[in-house]
Scaffold this motif. Structure first.
Motif, PDB file in Angstrom:
ATOM      1  N   LYS A 121       0.846  -1.151   0.069  1.00  0.00           N
ATOM      2  CA  LYS A 121       0.024  -0.092  -0.222  1.00  0.00           C
ATOM      3  C   LYS A 121       0.867   1.284   0.045  1.00  0.00           C
ATOM      4  CE  LYS A 121      -2.772  -1.104   3.316  1.00  0.00           C
ATOM      5  NZ  LYS A 121      -4.093  -1.104   4.184  1.00  0.00           N
TER       6      LYS A 121
ATOM      7  N   ASP B 150       2.748   1.543  -3.925  1.00  0.00           N
ATOM      8  CA  ASP B 150       1.890   1.525  -5.283  1.00  0.00           C
ATOM      9  C   ASP B 150       1.463   2.966  -5.556  1.00  0.00           C
ATOM     10  OD1 ASP B 150       0.504   0.417  -7.471  1.00  0.00           O
ATOM     11  OD2 ASP B 150      -1.368   0.914  -6.257  1.00  0.00           O
TER      12      ASP B 150
ATOM     13  N   GLU C 253      -4.994  -7.515  -3.649  1.00  0.00           N
ATOM     14  CA  GLU C 253      -5.967  -7.614  -4.889  1.00  0.00           C
ATOM     15  C   GLU C 253      -7.296  -7.148  -4.489  1.00  0.00           C
ATOM     16  OE1 GLU C 253      -5.218  -8.175  -8.205  1.00  0.00           O
ATOM     17  OE2 GLU C 253      -3.371  -9.267  -8.026  1.00  0.00           O
ATOM     18  N   ALA C 254      -7.843  -7.673  -3.370  1.00  0.00           N
ATOM     19  CA  ALA C 254      -8.978  -7.217  -2.720  1.00  0.00           C
ATOM     20  C   ALA C 254      -8.926  -5.893  -2.589  1.00  0.00           C
ATOM     21  CB  ALA C 254      -9.065  -8.199  -1.360  1.00  0.00           C
ATOM     22  N   GLU C 255      -8.103  -5.184  -2.477  1.00  0.00           N
ATOM     23  CA  GLU C 255      -7.978  -3.566  -2.256  1.00  0.00           C
ATOM     24  C   GLU C 255      -7.619  -3.043  -3.550  1.00  0.00           C
ATOM     25  OE1 GLU C 255      -6.300  -1.640   1.147  1.00  0.00           O
ATOM     26  OE2 GLU C 255      -6.576  -3.630   2.244  1.00  0.00           O
ATOM     27  N   ASP C 256      -8.065  -3.805  -4.653  1.00  0.00           N
ATOM     28  CA  ASP C 256      -7.681  -3.204  -6.117  1.00  0.00           C
ATOM     29  C   ASP C 256      -6.360  -2.725  -6.334  1.00  0.00           C
ATOM     30  OD1 ASP C 256     -10.329  -3.848  -6.843  1.00  0.00           O
ATOM     31  OD2 ASP C 256     -11.124  -2.100  -5.860  1.00  0.00           O
ATOM     32  N   ILE C 257      -5.365  -3.247  -5.779  1.00  0.00           N
ATOM     33  CA  ILE C 257      -4.127  -3.075  -6.236  1.00  0.00           C
ATOM     34  C   ILE C 257      -3.370  -4.060  -7.332  1.00  0.00           C
ATOM     35  CG2 ILE C 257      -1.400  -2.550  -5.582  1.00  0.00           C
ATOM     36  CD1 ILE C 257      -2.751  -1.552  -2.812  1.00  0.00           C
ATOM     37  N   THR C 258      -2.817  -3.849  -8.332  1.00  0.00           N
ATOM     38  CA  THR C 258      -2.428  -4.831  -8.909  1.00  0.00           C
ATOM     39  C   THR C 258      -1.059  -5.288  -8.572  1.00  0.00           C
ATOM     40  OG1 THR C 258      -3.396  -3.631 -10.900  1.00  0.00           O
ATOM     41  CG2 THR C 258      -2.229  -5.649 -11.558  1.00  0.00           C
TER      42      THR C 258
END
Ligand SMILES: Nc1ncnc2c1ncn2[C@@H]1O[C@H](COP(=O)(O)OP(=O)(O)O)[C@@H](O)[C@H]1O
Ligand SMILES: Nc1ncnc2c1ncn2[C@@H]1O[C@H](COP(=O)(O)OP(=O)(O)O)[C@@H](O)[C@H]1O
Ligand SMILES: [Mg+2]
Ligand SMILES: [Mg+2]
Ligand SMILES: [Mg+2]
Ligand SMILES: [Mg+2]
Lengths: 322, 206, 322, 206
Positions: free
Chosen positions: A92, A95, A122-127
């Motif tokens: 986090k 990114d 991924e669940a927090e929409d980070i690739t």
């Protein structure tokens, strides 16, 4: 156990404090974690690189955080993979939207903890992508191989690629290319003492060595009679080359990595022989690293790493940071 | 056979006591064929889990074990952190919404736990890991229902049986044949888990 | 004795071979000597810097040869000063006519051998100056003090000054300024083994340490009970500061130097405390070095070095090479 | 008393033999209060000097000892290299052009040697260095002429006397009071130099 520490429980946190205090212009720690990030993270538009694992491998991994290298390093307890929540904090923090590449050594613990962190991210929409390093040819089955010193070459080359502004897919492909083309093999003459246990990991007689040691103070795959430096080097280099497809004219990078207590003097004696052996086979060494890159506390011994270079890896390695 | 939330709480606390008590032995076992931290990992993680359980009050066994699992996942690290964490997380899912577990419900949790360990670690029975203990215990429960005393005995026997095996997964596998002759540390910590269960069940029943 | 060597007599020459083989673009050895010079030496118009001493201190001294640092390093046998003829070879190889500065550590052997070399060079009409480093405050009489890790700061700062094109007198004055303002103190937890003797230099019990050790594997000035890292650091820092005239607001560089076998992890724990102690006294640390700069083979322990910075030293250190 | 070029050659060769023989003891003495290399330094240097002398033939004792001195200077290093080298270089100057040395001429060489050691190393008698042996031997020669047997005895006695002293020069001085109780290695190697002299003189005379 004789160590310059204050207490077994504070080792990692005090090391992290020391790192940041010593290099405040370059590094920053994330509060309540043992995560170290670039002072200027996240770097806008740049793919972020994260590496990590247990502590005790210094300078890996936090020593590689910086411009042109890693964006963050996650330090677990000594020789114990960090937990997924710490890896997530690192993800986090670094990114910038361009995505994150996790550089993971192939140990059950590292693989599982980083994998769980990737799921959480991924669940927090980070690739998030991962590259798993398996360079230790001491283990015969390629799938089971550990990630050892070769990992630091991934830091350097993928770090240079990310610094150039390449996309996550491109950086991942380059990192994977390094992982696929790097091989290592280690030897140890004396064990190290994990602080929490207070005792050396194993005992060796005056005339014994362990061939095929990893980077966690474990025994190797075989105990052998101590040999002279040239013979040891020949054995390590041959083992590594047997697993590579190099030809007369191939270009490689060579790393002679100290495990912690072996004087640089001896590492250069090993380097000398390794370079001779490669030259004898018509292999061109474009870059040689001699020193401590991935240690096992104060273990005595070294490893030999060879990376097969293509044009892109060569360019990135020679232009990048060490 | 029934396990109340109170007994399930005691189970977690007792596991912690056992891990503290056998911390050095667990690390010594790990030093022989791994990296010597298993006792510290277990002691650190279950201590935090016990603190968590002591600081909260639960009616729902699922919620309690979800907290235990998260604590293990975030405090242990290494290989055993994700494995024990996943095991209890999967069990917690199976126990969601329940304040008491009968034999069937408890078994469902153990089945889910074993599934979690298998998926996470990709090991099989006989690979000289904690699964060498968990799988036979699960099989017996599925077949004959929960008998905590029997589970304890089976766990001890199966942990012992790892001594003669060659490790196929985890750090010990790097040693190949040299891993023979030593008990797997994760198998022994798993034995302690079921030893704790037998004790708290017996105490809760009496 | 367990070392990665081929034979006691070949250690230094094989190390030199290894250094040059590993970094052929940067380094060159002078035939039939253990002298390493910059590949492009002599650099026209530039004052040349030479350092050296016994081997076993790697990366000192050959590791500092390169652009912005030293022009040559002369390696003696392990812990034995090099001979005057070798130093003379180095002088002849690097002098471009702008003169040569010898950076000498204050040991009888080094002083005498470099002095004889300077005489020989003067006889060949080469202008040679010397700066003698005496940074070890473990010895109370300032004239008798040994040159230890602080020497590497002279390499860096004088190296940067020479790279800027300063004259021999200017470079000498700057180097002397560093020498006058740098202080160090070391502690050892375990001895090292000089290859030729094959036995550890001394023995220490599990709860003992040597305070005030030099860099040749000798015992220190006092044997003490082992303390925790913070207490050891406080002792070393206090000892060093007692010998300096620093005020609230003074600017310094700090070096935590590993003696060979101490993990970087522990050095950062020491760095953390040293930085805290300096901060408490209102002293500004402008630059911190943590790592192995001047080792004693595989000795366990570290030293603390503090350099009082004036504007020029600060500028040269922050802009120069490490 | 006369020392021919042949005896002077034997002296250099015998010194070498003694250094080889006592190499380990010299290094052990140095390990106690220095860095443990004195035996190796002496053995390496005098071996090269002996090779040099064996490979050449000399009429002029001065030329012979100049070669010995240069060899020591270029092969020993450390503190002892320049000191022994300078000592023999100064002596060689005093012996220039001679193919035989009488008592007076030999003493002049020793006087010059001691002067060289003093200038180079800036130590004085009592500092627990090689000078603690060389100075009394020189004084005795100046007073009573050369008696090699006597010089040998004095050297041995004076080397012994360094044990109780605190080192003031060289590495041992860093130890301060802790240097007490050990013989100075350079004093012992100097004793060997005069022991060799007494032996070759006796053999040459018989
Ligand atoms: N892939 C796996 N599947 C199941 N159990 C495993 C696996 N890898 C390791 N283990 C278990 O974990 C134990 C080691 O845990 P621990 O020492 O805490 O972690 P680490 O190996 O990272 O140091 C082993 O004894 C074994 O029982
Ligand atoms: N300044 C000096 N003057 C006279 N003799 C000295 C001096 N410094 C050292 N020595 C002699 O040199 C001996 C040590 O020689 P050696 O071990 O070969 O060199 P190093 O001290 O460089 O390792 C000492 O025992 C002492 O006798
Ligand atoms: Mg571990
Ligand atoms: Mg373990
Ligand atoms: Mg010496
Ligand atoms: Mg010595």
């Amino acid at each position: 156990m004789k160590k310059l520490i204050n207490g077994v429980d504070q080792i990692v946190s005090e090391m992290v404090e020391g790192l940041v205090a010593a290099h405040p212009d370059k590094l920053r720690a994330i509060e309540n974690t043992n995560v170290i990030v670039r002072a200027d993270a996240p770097v806008q538009g740049k793919v972020a690189l994260i590496s990590g694992g247990g502590s005790g491998h210094e300078p890996a991994h936090a020593g590689y955080v910086g411009e042109g290298l890693l964006d963050a390093a996650v330090s677990g307890e000594v020789f114990t993979s960090p937990t997924p929540d710490q890896v997530l904090e690192a993800i986090k923090a670094v990114d910038s939207g361009a995505g994150v590449l996790l550089i993971v050594k192939n140990y059950s613990g590292d693989v599982m903890n980083f994998d769980m962190a990737a799921d959480l991210a991924e669940a927090e929409d980070i690739t998030v992508k991962q590259v798993v390093i398996r360079d230790d040819v001491a283990i015969s089955n390629p799938d089971d191989r550990r990630g050892v010193a070769g990992t630091t070459l991934v830091h350097m080359i993928a770090g240079a690629a990310a610094a150039e502004g390449k996309s996550l897919d491109e950086v991942e492909a380059i990192a994977q290319g390094v992982a696929d083309n790097v091989r290592s093999m280690g030897v140890s003459l004396a064990p190290c003492t994990v602080p929490a246990s207070g005792k050396p990991g194993f005992t060796l007689e005056e005339n014994e060595m362990e061939i095929g040691t990893g980077i966690h103070g474990e025994q190797g795959v075989e105990r052998r009679e101590l040999m002279q430096a040239d013979a040891v080097t020949e054995e390590l280099v041959q083992h590594v080359l047997d697993d590579m497809h190099l030809n007369d004219g191939s270009e490689v990078a060579l790393m002679i990595n100290g495990q912690g207590a072996t004087p640089l003097m001896e590492l250069y004696i090993v380097a000398r022989k390794a370079i001779q052996l490669l030259k004898d086979r018509g292999i061109h060494v474009k870059k040689t690293f001699v020193g401590e890159y991935m240690t096992s506390l104060e273990m005595t011994g070294c490893s030999v790493t060879i990376l097969n270079l293509d044009e892109e890896r060569k360019r990135l390695l020679l232009s990048g940071r060490e | 056979m029934e396990l109340s939330a109170a007994v399930m709480k005691q189970w977690a606390l007792r596991i912690n006591e056992k891990m503290q008590e056998h911390k050095d032995k667990l690390s010594e076992l790990d030093q022989a064929i791994g990296d010597g931290d298993h006792g510290h990992n277990m002691a650190r993680g279950f201590q935090e889990a016990a603190n968590k359980v002591n600081d909260s009050s639960y009616d729902d066994i699922g919620t309690m074990y979800k907290d235990i699992a998260s604590t293990l996942i975030s405090k242990v690290g290494g290989a055993s952190g994700p494995l024990y964490g996943t095991a209890f997380l999967k069990a917690a899912n199976a126990w969601k919404g329940r304040d008491v577990l009968d034999s069937e419900a408890f078994t469902e949790g153990i089945e889910a736990a074993v599934g979690g360990i298998e998926t996470r670690g990709k090991a099989s029975f006989g690979d000289k890991t904690m699964l060498d203990v968990w799988i036979p215990v699960r099989d017996e429960m599925k077949e004959r229902g929960v008998d905590t005393e029997q589970a304890n005995k089976t766990a001890a026997k199966e942990a012992e049986a790892t001594i003669d095996r060659v490790a196929k997964k985890g750090r010990a596998s790097y040693l190949g044949e040299r891993s023979k002759g030593h008990m797997d540390p994760g198998a022994f910590s798993s034995q302690l888990v079921f030893e704790a269960l037998a004790e708290v069940y017996k105490e809760g029943a009496s």
